[in-house]
Design an enzyme around this catalytic site. Structure first.
Site, PDB file in Angstrom:
ATOM      1  CG  ASP A 191     -43.017  -0.168 -11.823  1.00  0.00           C
ATOM      2  OD1 ASP A 191     -42.576  -1.108 -11.147  1.00  0.00           O
ATOM      3  OD2 ASP A 191     -43.376   0.919 -11.335  1.00  0.00           O
ATOM      4  CG  MET A 192     -46.376  -4.632 -10.776  1.00  0.00           C
ATOM      5  SD  MET A 192     -47.874  -5.025 -11.679  1.00  0.00           S
ATOM      6  CE  MET A 192     -49.036  -5.222 -10.341  1.00  0.00           C
ATOM      7  CG  ASP A 193     -45.987  -1.273  -6.012  1.00  0.00           C
ATOM      8  OD1 ASP A 193     -47.104  -1.334  -5.481  1.00  0.00           O
ATOM      9  OD2 ASP A 193     -45.205  -2.234  -6.075  1.00  0.00           O
TER      10      ASP A 193
ATOM     11  CB  THR B 232     -43.069  -6.335 -10.383  1.00  0.00           C
ATOM     12  OG1 THR B 232     -43.185  -5.995  -9.001  1.00  0.00           O
ATOM     13  CG2 THR B 232     -43.121  -7.843 -10.538  1.00  0.00           C
ATOM     14  N   GLY B 233     -40.414  -5.552  -8.975  1.00  0.00           N
ATOM     15  CA  GLY B 233     -39.448  -6.000  -7.987  1.00  0.00           C
ATOM     16  C   GLY B 233     -39.984  -7.149  -7.152  1.00  0.00           C
TER      17      GLY B 233
ATOM     18  CE  LYS C  48     -38.990  -3.383 -12.154  1.00  0.00           C
ATOM     19  NZ  LYS C  48     -40.123  -2.441 -11.974  1.00  0.00           N
TER      20      LYS C  48
ATOM     21  CG  ASP D  29     -42.896   4.813 -10.299  1.00  0.00           C
ATOM     22  OD1 ASP D  29     -42.759   3.589 -10.518  1.00  0.00           O
ATOM     23  OD2 ASP D  29     -43.019   5.300  -9.164  1.00  0.00           O
TER      24      ASP D  29
ATOM     25  CG  ASN E 157     -37.545  -0.464  -9.265  1.00  0.00           C
ATOM     26  OD1 ASN E 157     -38.045   0.651  -9.358  1.00  0.00           O
ATOM     27  ND2 ASN E 157     -38.258  -1.529  -8.942  1.00  0.00           N
TER      28      ASN E 157
END
Length: 270
Positions: free
Chosen positions: A8-10, A42-43, A194, A217, A220
């Site tokens: 995941d990114m953020d 990612t979203g 995901k 985290d 999602n």
């Protein structure tokens, strides 16, 4: 041996200032040299992570990204879509009418842009965050060939708290629903998440479920953490994500991804 790590990114790969630490960068490059496939999950649309893909040297026809929270799986160059699980205009109109009933702002993603019947600071933020155009357009007059990837209710945290409590109970049977940020509530095709995205990609690459690490985290990320052979929660993850995970690493401010790569891919005693 783990052969794929989906990140995941953020709040996971990125520090709070939206940068990739040197420790995380170096660990990802070591994993890649060890023939581990590194995939950003990612979203965001692929355009929204393009600068990070370039920074990590993940641009190529044999490099992949799970985007739009799993609704689209694609190569990172040439935009070759390997799998997509989309919504319909009927879905958009249903959610648009619901947004008016609940008095909440709304926008939607096509494969190319963010569209909204009424611009708000949250739609502007979404467009800027993902480096995509924002178009104000009447949802009742959309071209019938418009591709809808996902729909989002977007508003301040208190408004979304109220809206979530007021959602029809059967809506959870119609869509995958997730709160990706305090001011973003996302609606996707019921089969899109995901976890599904990572599963579709790994099957195409011939990688087994027990050879996959997924790290995240937030809400999602839960589907891919459940699917992974090793589901990893960040130290800053919500409690429900930590409960789902097999392992909790350090926070995104403490190079938690580098810690996971060193511990589980390189078996370092750390």
């Amino acid at each position: 041996m783990y052969k794929l790590i989906a990140i995941d990114m953020d709040g996971t790969l990125l520090k709070d200032d939206k940068t990739i630490s040197k420790e995380n960068f170096d660990a990802i490059q070591r994993a890649r040299k060890n023939n581990v496939k590194v995939v950003l999950a990612t979203g965001r649309p692929v355009k929204g992570i393009e600068k990070y893909l370039k920074e990590l040297n993940l641009i190529g026809e044999d490099e992949y990204a799970v985007t739009f929270n799993g609704a689209v799986v694609q190569t990172t160059t040439g935009n070759h879509i390997m799998a997509k699980t989309l919504m319909t205009l009927e879905d958009l109109h249903y959610l648009y009418n619901l947004s008016k009933e609940l008095k909440v702002n709304i926008h939607a993603h096509t494969t190319e842009e963010c569209i909204t019947p009424k611009s708000s600071k949250y739609s502007v933020l979404e467009a800027e965050l993902n480096s995509i155009p924002l178009t104000e357009i009447d949802f009742d007059n959309l071209n019938e060939n418009t591709t809808i990837v996902k729909v989002m209710f977007i508003d301040d945290e208190k408004t979304l708290d109220r809206v979530i409590k007021a959602l029809p109970k059967d809506i959870y049977e119609k869509y995958t629903i997730m709160r990706s940020m305090p001011y973003f509530l996302e609606f996707l095709n019921k089969n899109a998440n995901k976890g599904t995205g990572v599963k579709l990609l790994s099957e195409k690459l011939g990688i087994k479920q027990n050879e996959i690490i997924c790290a995240g985290d937030a809400d999602n990320d839960k589907h891919m953490l459940k699917y992974a052979g090793l589901g990893v929660a960040m130290g800053n993850a919500s409690d429900n994500i930590k409960e789902i995970a097999n392992f909790t690493t350090k926070t995104n401010e403490e190079d938690g991804i580098a810690y996971v790569i060193d511990k589980f891919i390189f078996n370092k005693d750390i």
